[in-house]
Design an enzyme around this catalytic site. Structure first.
Site, PDB file in Angstrom:
ATOM      1  N   ASP A  38      -4.662  -2.076  23.343  1.00  0.00           N
ATOM      2  CA  ASP A  38      -3.677  -1.557  23.416  1.00  0.00           C
ATOM      3  C   ASP A  38      -2.937  -2.681  22.434  1.00  0.00           C
ATOM      4  OD1 ASP A  38      -0.632  -1.197  23.463  1.00  0.00           O
ATOM      5  OD2 ASP A  38      -0.938  -1.344  25.242  1.00  0.00           O
ATOM      6  N   ASP A 132       7.628   0.499   4.626  1.00  0.00           N
ATOM      7  CA  ASP A 132       7.130   0.635   3.219  1.00  0.00           C
ATOM      8  C   ASP A 132       7.058  -0.385   2.093  1.00  0.00           C
ATOM      9  OD1 ASP A 132       6.587   2.046   1.436  1.00  0.00           O
ATOM     10  OD2 ASP A 132       8.424   2.110   0.299  1.00  0.00           O
ATOM     11  N   GLU A 166       0.789  -0.682  -5.270  1.00  0.00           N
ATOM     12  CA  GLU A 166       0.636   0.801  -4.986  1.00  0.00           C
ATOM     13  C   GLU A 166       1.664   1.764  -5.897  1.00  0.00           C
ATOM     14  OE1 GLU A 166       2.182   4.399  -2.203  1.00  0.00           O
ATOM     15  OE2 GLU A 166       3.159   2.997  -3.020  1.00  0.00           O
ATOM     16  N   GLU A 167       3.583   1.037  -5.935  1.00  0.00           N
ATOM     17  CA  GLU A 167       4.294   1.077  -6.375  1.00  0.00           C
ATOM     18  C   GLU A 167       4.384   1.792  -7.109  1.00  0.00           C
ATOM     19  OE1 GLU A 167       6.404   2.299  -4.207  1.00  0.00           O
ATOM     20  OE2 GLU A 167       6.149   1.250  -1.976  1.00  0.00           O
ATOM     21  N   ASP A 195       0.704   3.928   5.401  1.00  0.00           N
ATOM     22  CA  ASP A 195       1.873   3.928   4.571  1.00  0.00           C
ATOM     23  C   ASP A 195       2.795   4.371   4.786  1.00  0.00           C
ATOM     24  OD1 ASP A 195       3.679   3.104   2.235  1.00  0.00           O
ATOM     25  OD2 ASP A 195       2.910   4.672   1.326  1.00  0.00           O
ATOM     26  N   HIS A 282      12.854   1.951  -0.332  1.00  0.00           N
ATOM     27  CA  HIS A 282      13.158   1.525  -2.143  1.00  0.00           C
ATOM     28  C   HIS A 282      14.986   1.213  -2.072  1.00  0.00           C
ATOM     29  CE1 HIS A 282       9.100   4.251  -3.504  1.00  0.00           C
ATOM     30  NE2 HIS A 282       8.956   2.941  -2.774  1.00  0.00           N
ATOM     31  N   ASP A 297       4.466   0.773  17.681  1.00  0.00           N
ATOM     32  CA  ASP A 297       4.021   0.912  18.691  1.00  0.00           C
ATOM     33  C   ASP A 297       2.969   1.614  19.066  1.00  0.00           C
ATOM     34  OD1 ASP A 297       2.963  -0.354  20.723  1.00  0.00           O
ATOM     35  OD2 ASP A 297       4.604   0.252  22.044  1.00  0.00           O
ATOM     36  N   ASP A 301      -0.849   1.709  18.327  1.00  0.00           N
ATOM     37  CA  ASP A 301      -1.645   1.838  19.307  1.00  0.00           C
ATOM     38  C   ASP A 301      -2.870   3.031  18.932  1.00  0.00           C
ATOM     39  OD1 ASP A 301      -1.454  -0.531  20.349  1.00  0.00           O
ATOM     40  OD2 ASP A 301      -0.180   1.185  21.908  1.00  0.00           O
TER      41      ASP A 301
END
Ligand code: TRP
Ligand code: CA
Ligand code: ZN
Length: 312
Positions: A38, A132, A166-167, A195, A282, A297, A301
């Protein structure tokens, strides 16, 4: 008959042994297959707090070519180095500015069968980029740290990546894939991309690019009793695209960007219909407050579950 002290110790020891065996093999689990841990969401959120502080100390963002990006990379690298990963920084240039990918290999496993997970670490210049993509970056970081805590010894080789730029159009991840020989590309069994996995009005989207990788995530969510949908918010809009284009199987999770949650989606997932999954996408308001702890969460997991299942 009164128990001799030695026999009492033996009895206690065998009870302990039984306890350990029960814990290691939960009902329904395959014996001999280690259960995924977990992932503590508080630890994932602690990384987000650090990203937020890094942005605040560096002009409000963690964007490509800005000091907040390199500071984010150094933070992640420091955690991985301390946990026993073999890390390397790969430099590239985009728009006249130096960019960096961080690659972290977990020593061991069959390097001709690599299971890889990645997330972009850069933000846009408008803000700190906590959903992001601090969210994916922190989730795979904490999963990597869990690999170390468990001293996981999988059959396959594990590799984690944090992408730059990436942007600007998946520049870092494309640079990495292009840098690999055809042999090294063929050694990657699967690439998993994360992402935006903590959107504040979340959806639960699974990439449908590869059926086997898709199934692992769907199985996890079925076990939770949470319905999922196929990810369609702009196919190929993240770092899995260069891998897919090179013929590598890809998968991943996504909790939604600027598309609006429908009434049907709000009925099954909760949250607000007619509102964006991430209204701060953004924007400067993509801060540590712009996170669903529940989505973060569950997705963290799910990442650990997939890594354990695929690498074993
Ligand atoms: N990659 C986009 C970004 O970083 C976010 C995004 C939009 C996305 N649609 C997606 C990510 C679909 C994964 C899948 O701005
Ligand atoms: Ca958890
Ligand atoms: Zn983004």
């Amino acid at each position: 008959m009164a128990l001799h002290p030695l026999r009492m110790r033996l009895a206690a020891a065998s009870l302990l042994t039984v306890g350990v065996l029960v814990a290691a093999t939960p009902v329904g689990a395959t014996p001999g297959v280690a259960a995924a841990p977990d992932i503590p969401v508080a630890s994932v959120k602690a990384h987000l707090t650090q990203f937020q502080s890094i942005a605040a100390a560096n002009g409000g963002n963690r964007a490509h070519g800005r000091p907040g990006y390199k500071a984010s990379l150094d933070y992640v690298k420091g955690k991985l180095d301390a946990a026993g990963f073999t890390t390397s920084i790969r430099q590239f240039t985009s728009g006249g500015r130096t960019g960096y990918n961080l690659i972290a290999d977990w020593p061991g496993g069959d390097t001709t069968q690599v299971v890889m997970a990645g997330a972009h670490l850069d933000s846009v210049t408008a803000g700190p980029g906590i959903n992001d993509n601090g969210s994916g970056s922190a989730a795979i970081l904490e999963t990597a740290l869990a690999v170390s805590r468990a001293q996981f010894k999988p059959t396959k080789h594990l590799r984690f990546a944090w992408w730059g730029a990436e942007e600007l159009g998946m520049v870092g991840s494309r640079n990495y894939v292009n840098s690999l020989s055809l042999t090294d590309r063929s050694r990657i069994d699967g690439y998993l991309n994360f992402d935006m996995v903590g959107s504040p009005n979340p959806g639960y989207f699974v990439y449908d690019d590869d059926p086997a990788l898709e199934k692992v995530f769907k199985d996890y969510y079925t076990g939770l009793g949470v319905p999922t949908e196929i990810e369609t918010e702009g196919d190929g809009r993240s770092d899995h695209a260069p891998f897919k284009n090179a013929g590598i199987p890809v998968g991943g999770l996504f909790s939604g960007a600027d598309y609006l949650k429908t009434t049907a989606q709000a009925q099954k997932w909760g949250g607000t219909a007619g509102k964006a999954f991430d209204a701060c996408y953004h924007s400067s308001c993509d801060t540590a407050a712009n996170i669903s702890t529940t989505a973060l969460d569950r997705n963290s997991d799910a990442i650990a579950y997939a890594i354990w299942a695929l690498a074993e």
